[in-house]
Design an enzyme around this catalytic site. Structure first.
Site, PDB file in Angstrom:
ATOM      1  N   TYR A  65       7.051   4.215   8.883  1.00  0.00           N
ATOM      2  CA  TYR A  65       7.761   2.974   9.262  1.00  0.00           C
ATOM      3  C   TYR A  65       8.841   2.627   8.241  1.00  0.00           C
ATOM      4  CZ  TYR A  65       4.246   2.309  12.841  1.00  0.00           C
ATOM      5  OH  TYR A  65       3.463   2.471  13.953  1.00  0.00           O
ATOM      6  N   SER A  66       9.317   3.620   7.517  1.00  0.00           N
ATOM      7  CA  SER A  66      10.235   3.381   6.398  1.00  0.00           C
ATOM      8  C   SER A  66      11.554   2.725   6.822  1.00  0.00           C
ATOM      9  CB  SER A  66      10.535   4.735   5.744  1.00  0.00           C
ATOM     10  OG  SER A  66      11.647   4.630   4.890  1.00  0.00           O
ATOM     11  N   ASN A  67      11.848   1.579   6.208  1.00  0.00           N
ATOM     12  CA  ASN A  67      13.165   0.950   6.407  1.00  0.00           C
ATOM     13  C   ASN A  67      14.256   1.849   5.849  1.00  0.00           C
ATOM     14  OD1 ASN A  67      12.118  -1.474   7.450  1.00  0.00           O
ATOM     15  ND2 ASN A  67      11.792  -2.293   5.381  1.00  0.00           N
TER      16      ASN A  67
END
Ligand code: PLP
Length: 316
Positions: A65-67
């Site tokens: 879910y890395s921004n």
């Protein structure tokens, strides 16, 4: 990037908790920018991508879910750079919405074990990282520009410094209108260190306060991030960490905290993510209620984006 006011709104927050405490909070709404330029990410990525040779491949690291990977995919697409996202421990699973967006923007995804990830994703360069990346990605005939997890390199630091110049050019920090503090969420500490360097001795921002979103509850005020921040902007009174608000670690939540995020959105109209900006305002709430943020204080809180990551919460 030029150091002009960038038109990002800095709104006075209409929040009963701040009003009751007699504290004026402005929020810099970098979350309102278009997806490819949102939050603090564009600043950390800009100098990484700007001067690359046309055949270069930009490689970085992140979780499902890395921004950071999400932003890198979108910015790289915008700047016509081939990007590769090395993803921590997610092989064989269906793509999260974050990874699906990244792939749709042209990012090549490579899944690796948690062990390899821990070894090669950090800012401290592992001697074998370049060859390992070539091997994993399967590209040997093009230059690789490798960015550590979270954009925590020298280029990221320079970009965050520009963000400071943009803040100082805002009308809310005009003559005679100093901010007692600039508050932001802290992951790698790159944005905080860049802001401290960019503000320098300018008295219009008296202190930068970071709220770490990682790490256990620290003892005696020491936090492991302090060291790496000190290395990048020195030891001085112009910054400090407000620790004890990670709720036990990265992306950890409690029912009370999740209810707070909803109430805050309902009351102020500002949506927060649960990983970064939520923890920032959770810490601010505590300071306002306890009185450790004094009546009459005037501060600016950074909305550094990250709302795409809320889809991780929905997936739980
Ligand atoms: C939304 C958001 N806010 C704040 C941060 C913290 O930035 P830094 O890693 O520079 O401390 C991040 C991570 O990059 C982020 O994604």
């Amino acid at each position: 990037m030029s150091a002009v006011a960038d038109g990002v709104p800095c709104e006075l927050l209409n929040w009963s908790v701040a009003r009751a405490a007699g504290v004026e909070i402005f929020v810099r709404r970098d979350d309102l920018l278009p997806a490819w330029g949102q939050g603090n990410k564009f600043y950390k990525l800009y100098y990484n991508l700007q001067a690359l040779p046309s055949d270069a491949v930009c490689v970085s690291f992140g979780g499902p879910y890395s921004n950071h990977l999400h932003a890198l995919a979108l910015v790289a697409q915008k700047m016509c750079v081939h990007s590769v996202g090395i993803v921590r421990g997610y092989a064989g699973k269906s793509l999260t919405p974050t990874l699906a967006d990244a792939q749709a923007a042209g990012m090549q995804l490579v899944f690796v074990s948690r062990r390899d990830y821990a070894r090669y994703s950090a800012p401290q360069v592992d001697a074998g990282r370049h060859a390992w990346c070539q091997d994993k990605i399967g590209i040997r005939d093009r230059p690789l520009h490798i960015i550590p997890e979270g954009g925590a390199n020298a280029e990221g630091l320079c970009g965050a410094q520009v963000l400071a110049e943009r803040i100082l050019a805002q009308p809310i920090v005009g003559p005679g209108r100093a901010l007692h503090a600039l508050w932001l969420a802290v992951g790698t500490g790159t944005t905080l260190a860049g802001l401290v360097n960019g503000i320098g001795g300018d008295a219009r921002v008296q202190q930068v306060v970071g709220v770490p979103v990682i790490g256990p509850h620290p003892e005696q005020g020491y936090h492991p991030l302090s060291e790496s921040i000190k290395d990048r902007c020195g030891i001085n009174s112009r910054w400090r960490l407000e620790t004890g608000f990670s709720l036990g670690g990265y992306a950890k939540t409690t029912p009370e905290y999740l209810a707070f995020l909803q109430d805050f959105y309902r009351e102020t109209g500002v949506q927060l993510d649960h990983v970064y900006t939520g923890k920032l305002f959770w810490a601010l709430r505590s300071g306002l209620i306890s009185g450790s943020i004094e009546r009459g204080t005037r501060l600016l809180a950074m909305h550094t984006g990250g709302l795409q990551g809320l889809r991780g919460l929905q997936g739980q």
